[in-house]
Motif scaffolding. Sequence first.
Motif, mmCIF file in Angstrom:
data_model
loop_
_atom_site.group_PDB
_atom_site.id
_atom_site.type_symbol
_atom_site.label_atom_id
_atom_site.label_comp_id
_atom_site.label_asym_id
_atom_site.label_seq_id
_atom_site.Cartn_x
_atom_site.Cartn_y
_atom_site.Cartn_z
ATOM 1 N N GLY A 124 0.821 -1.206 0.000
ATOM 2 C CA GLY A 124 0.000 0.000 0.000
ATOM 3 C C GLY A 124 0.854 1.253 0.000
ATOM 4 N N VAL A 125 0.191 2.393 -0.183
ATOM 5 C CA VAL A 125 0.882 3.686 -0.201
ATOM 6 C C VAL A 125 0.157 4.656 0.712
ATOM 7 N N GLU A 126 0.919 5.545 1.312
ATOM 8 C CA GLU A 126 0.363 6.526 2.236
ATOM 9 C C GLU A 126 -0.102 7.758 1.467
ATOM 10 N N ILE A 127 -1.393 8.068 1.594
ATOM 11 C CA ILE A 127 -2.006 9.185 0.877
ATOM 12 C C ILE A 127 -2.911 9.946 1.840
ATOM 13 N N THR A 160 -4.432 11.218 6.462
ATOM 14 C CA THR A 160 -3.376 10.383 5.901
ATOM 15 C C THR A 160 -3.605 8.940 6.317
ATOM 16 N N GLN A 161 -3.590 8.058 5.333
ATOM 17 C CA GLN A 161 -3.804 6.638 5.588
ATOM 18 C C GLN A 161 -3.152 5.812 4.494
ATOM 19 N N GLN A 168 -7.749 1.081 -3.912
ATOM 20 C CA GLN A 168 -8.076 2.403 -3.383
ATOM 21 C C GLN A 168 -7.195 3.484 -4.004
ATOM 22 N N ALA A 169 -5.899 3.245 -4.057
ATOM 23 C CA ALA A 169 -4.969 4.246 -4.586
ATOM 24 C C ALA A 169 -5.195 4.476 -6.074
ATOM 25 N N THR A 170 -5.464 3.399 -6.800
ATOM 26 C CA THR A 170 -5.702 3.537 -8.233
ATOM 27 C C THR A 170 -6.986 4.321 -8.480
ATOM 28 N N ARG A 171 -7.986 4.093 -7.673
ATOM 29 C CA ARG A 171 -9.239 4.822 -7.829
ATOM 30 C C ARG A 171 -9.110 6.258 -7.340
ATOM 31 N N TYR A 172 -8.248 6.482 -6.378
ATOM 32 C CA TYR A 172 -7.951 7.847 -5.944
ATOM 33 C C TYR A 172 -7.431 8.656 -7.140
ATOM 34 N N CYS A 173 -6.635 8.018 -7.972
ATOM 35 C CA CYS A 173 -6.092 8.674 -9.175
ATOM 36 C C CYS A 173 -7.185 9.104 -10.147
ATOM 37 N N ARG A 174 -8.321 8.452 -10.117
ATOM 38 C CA ARG A 174 -9.389 8.698 -11.095
ATOM 39 C C ARG A 174 -10.312 9.859 -10.716
ATOM 40 N N ILE A 175 -10.245 10.320 -9.482
ATOM 41 C CA ILE A 175 -11.180 11.356 -9.022
ATOM 42 C C ILE A 175 -10.983 12.637 -9.826
ATOM 43 N N LEU A 210 2.022 8.210 -7.800
ATOM 44 C CA LEU A 210 3.275 7.729 -8.384
ATOM 45 C C LEU A 210 4.473 8.060 -7.490
ATOM 46 N N LYS A 211 4.462 9.251 -6.882
ATOM 47 C CA LYS A 211 5.546 9.590 -5.945
ATOM 48 C C LYS A 211 5.516 8.675 -4.728
ATOM 49 N N ALA A 212 4.325 8.359 -4.237
ATOM 50 C CA ALA A 212 4.207 7.460 -3.080
ATOM 51 C C ALA A 212 4.688 6.054 -3.436
ATOM 52 N N VAL A 213 4.402 5.600 -4.653
ATOM 53 C CA VAL A 213 4.890 4.289 -5.108
ATOM 54 C C VAL A 213 6.411 4.305 -5.154
ATOM 55 N N MET A 214 6.979 5.384 -5.686
ATOM 56 C CA MET A 214 8.439 5.459 -5.770
ATOM 57 C C MET A 214 9.064 5.456 -4.377
ATOM 58 N N GLU A 215 8.495 6.201 -3.449
ATOM 59 C CA GLU A 215 9.033 6.220 -2.086
ATOM 60 C C GLU A 215 8.947 4.840 -1.445
ATOM 61 N N LYS A 216 7.845 4.141 -1.664
ATOM 62 C CA LYS A 216 7.684 2.791 -1.122
ATOM 63 C C LYS A 216 8.698 1.839 -1.757
#
Length: 196
Positions: free
Chosen positions: A61-64, A97-98, A104-111, A129-135
Amino acid sequence: IYRDSFLNLGNDTYNKCNAAYAKGGPKQAMNMLNQNLDLNITDFVTIGFEGLADTIDSLGGVEIEVKSDEITHLNNYQKCIAEDVERTYTPLSNTGTQVLDGLQATRYCRIRYTAGDDFKRAERQRTVLKAVMEKAKGASVSQLTSIANSVFDEVYTSFDISEIVSLLGDVSSYSIVADDGFPQEDKRWVGSVGSK
């Protein structure tokens, strides 16, 4: 590049720049970018929604930071897509932040139906994408190799898997130096240009 930017599609026709990808895939999109922005892009990686979700899940998962005006849209997109891909989904009920799972993250991108419209959606995509890179920076090379191998069938790219794995070995040294989109905020305007 904002998807509605009115550019030469790389074939002497003008339209919203995302039409280049729709009409000719990544190669046409690269041609459009190279021609309009005096670039020399030669390689590409395209990943679909399921591949992105699987990658994020594999990273834990990623923190958003999710805002109150985003939750309903995120959950609606999740429900719709989960039915299409026959996956279960976890609705969000809290703001702040969660850690979001892949769906969830992919759908967050669609909003796109909040203040900021498509500019805000593009910002959300960059945030994920930045959160994915950090992870990924915190993952071992063997974990990244395993993820690459597991999602490679969901990727369309000019690289082979060995080249991807080689690039992932250096992920801890990668950094994003700018993320404001093109054209920059002070150089863009919104309007209709009428007929193509």
